[in-house]
Scaffold this active site. Structure first.
Site, PDB file in Angstrom:
ATOM      1  N   HIS A   1       2.314 -11.672  14.131  1.00  0.00           N
ATOM      2  CA  HIS A   1       3.390 -12.182  14.989  1.00  0.00           C
ATOM      3  C   HIS A   1       3.186 -13.651  15.350  1.00  0.00           C
ATOM      4  O   HIS A   1       4.112 -14.310  15.847  1.00  0.00           O
ATOM      5  CB  HIS A   1       3.477 -11.339  16.268  1.00  0.00           C
ATOM      6  CG  HIS A   1       4.856 -11.229  16.830  1.00  0.00           C
ATOM      7  ND1 HIS A   1       5.853 -12.135  16.550  1.00  0.00           N
ATOM      8  CD2 HIS A   1       5.418 -10.319  17.671  1.00  0.00           C
ATOM      9  CE1 HIS A   1       6.961 -11.797  17.179  1.00  0.00           C
ATOM     10  NE2 HIS A   1       6.731 -10.694  17.869  1.00  0.00           N
TER      11      HIS A   1
ATOM     12  N   THR B   1       0.855  -1.187   0.000  1.00  0.00           N
ATOM     13  CA  THR B   1       0.000   0.000   0.000  1.00  0.00           C
ATOM     14  C   THR B   1       0.889   1.235   0.000  1.00  0.00           C
ATOM     15  O   THR B   1       1.896   1.278   0.709  1.00  0.00           O
ATOM     16  CB  THR B   1      -0.956   0.009   1.212  1.00  0.00           C
ATOM     17  OG1 THR B   1      -1.752   1.200   1.178  1.00  0.00           O
ATOM     18  CG2 THR B   1      -0.201  -0.034   2.537  1.00  0.00           C
TER      19      THR B   1
END
Length: 405
Positions: free
Chosen positions: A376, A324
């Site tokens: 994560h 992006t």
């Protein structure tokens, strides 16, 4: 005359239902073959349903805003030659002279040829297409025509306001407007919330000196455009760097499926694109096999399709990693949100001149912040930081992208 059902197109397996967005004809209107009758909005794209034959729209069975499913009947079309007669009669009513009839015919054709994006833009601002001069092929309206018209409107209204004494608006003049969310906006909202609630999202940052790429573009940009017919932008460098980094850190190109980790041995990169309908993420497929020019052409093609509302479900399906670029809007730094089921997203930002310490000296360099948001649960700090450092190193020495070193 025979009657023909107007059906919802076949929807992909990933799309459960759709919404009737806009009927462009009303019962009794004459239509011609392949003329758009109604638009169907899914979670991802707007589908146009054309007339299968010349005739008259006999009935509308599903109104705007109704939820429909694949192959459901939307209305009925009565086949016949009366369409030409009715169109001729309408043109005669609108224009009494040959010149007027010709102009009316052109306007009617141009209005029928409006893209979904242009129709939506006109509707949002309550504009009449016939009041705006089109500069496109055959006098058709373009997005630029509408935007220029909007830019002129406030200027005309502001002149008398400046001359009049300032007055506080009455409380009664305060108002609110409530509009339903589009299916795309609702879907975007759902997916963003899903990403926040279902992933252990973390963002790591770095910065990159863009001077080497800017020098390369300055030196070879003109020759590149002459050779390939497309400008050498920044995105092709970003995509190339991402692909190389994904090869070195396969965890970033993986996804979680239940209790399994799925490693992808192909490189499909989603590009976040702002369109009149909202944010979409069309996919560049097998980008590891594409050259710089091919990447630039693919990006331009997807951007134009997004602007004109022509993206297909296939264009928006898949993708293992997203890029992006908030820099096009002036963003200096952000924390992009993961696009599930992907595990990471890279945010590029505005390039700004900043003082930097180089070999004990202060130099003014064009710098850009990089932001990598990642899940994560799958990607640890070593992989995320290493991935981002790899991109930084490749962008600061772009010849390595071409030499694959």
């Amino acid at each position: 005359m025979s009657s023909v059902d107007i059906l919802v197109p076949d929807l992909p397996e990933s799309v459960a239902d759709a919404t009737v967005a806009t009927w462009h004809k009303k019962p009794g209107d004459a239509v011609v073959r392949d003329e758009v009758l109604v638009e169907i909005e899914t979670d991802k794209v707007v589908l146009e349903v054309p007339a299968s034959a010349d005739g008259i729209l006999d009935a509308v069975l599903e109104d705007e805003g109704t939820t429909v499913t694949s192959r459901q009947i939307l209305g009925r079309l009565r086949e016949g030659n009366s369409a030409g007669k009715e169109t001729s009669a309408k043109s005669e009513e609108k224009a009494s002279t040959p010149a007027q009839r010709q102009q009316a015919s052109l306007e009617e054709q141009n209005n029928d040829a409006l893209s979904p994006a242009i129709r939506r833009l006109l509707a949002e601002h309550n504009l009449d297409a016939s009041a705006i001069k089109g500069t496109g092929v055959g006098g058709r309206l373009t997005r630029e025509d509408v935007e220029k018209h909007l830019a002129k409107a406030p200027a005309k209204e502001s002149a008398p306001a400046a001359a009049a004494p300032a007055a506080q608006p009455a409380l009664a003049a305060r108002s609110e407007k409530r509009v339903p969310m589009t299916r795309l906006r609702k879907r975007v909202a759902e997916r963003l919330l899903e990403a926040k609630n279902s992933t252990a999202m973390l963002t790591t940052f770095n910065e990159v000196n863009m001077k080497p790429i800017m020098d390369l573009r300055k030196q070879y940009g003109e020759a590149f455009e002459k050779r390939h017919g497309i400008r050498l932008g920044f995105m092709s460098f970003y995509v190339k760097a991402v692909v190389e980094a994904l090869k070195r850190y396969p965890e970033v190109n993986a996804s979680i499926d239940g209790d399994d980790v799925v490693y992808h041995n192909y490189f499909d990169v989603s590009m976040a694109v702002s369109t009149p309908r909202g944010l979409v993420t069309p996919v560049l497929r097998d980008v590891d096999t594409l050259g710089m020019a091919d990447i630039e052409k693919k990006i331009k093609e997807l951007a134009v399709k997004g602007r004109d509302g022509k993206l297909t479900v296939e264009d928006l399906t898949g993708g293992n990693f997203t890029i992006t670029n908030g820099g096009v809007f002036g963003s200096l730094m952000s924390t992009p949100i993961i696009n599930p089921p992907q595990s990471a997203i890279l945010g590029m930002h505005a390039i700004k001149d900043r003082p930097m310490a180089v070999n004990g000296q202060v130099e003014i360099l064009p710098m850009m912040y990089l932001a990598l948001s990642y899940d994560h649960r799958l990607i640890d700090g070593r992989e995320s930081v290493g991935f981002l450092v790899t991109i930084k190193e490749l962008l600061e020495d772009p010849t390595r992208l071409l030499l694959d070193v």
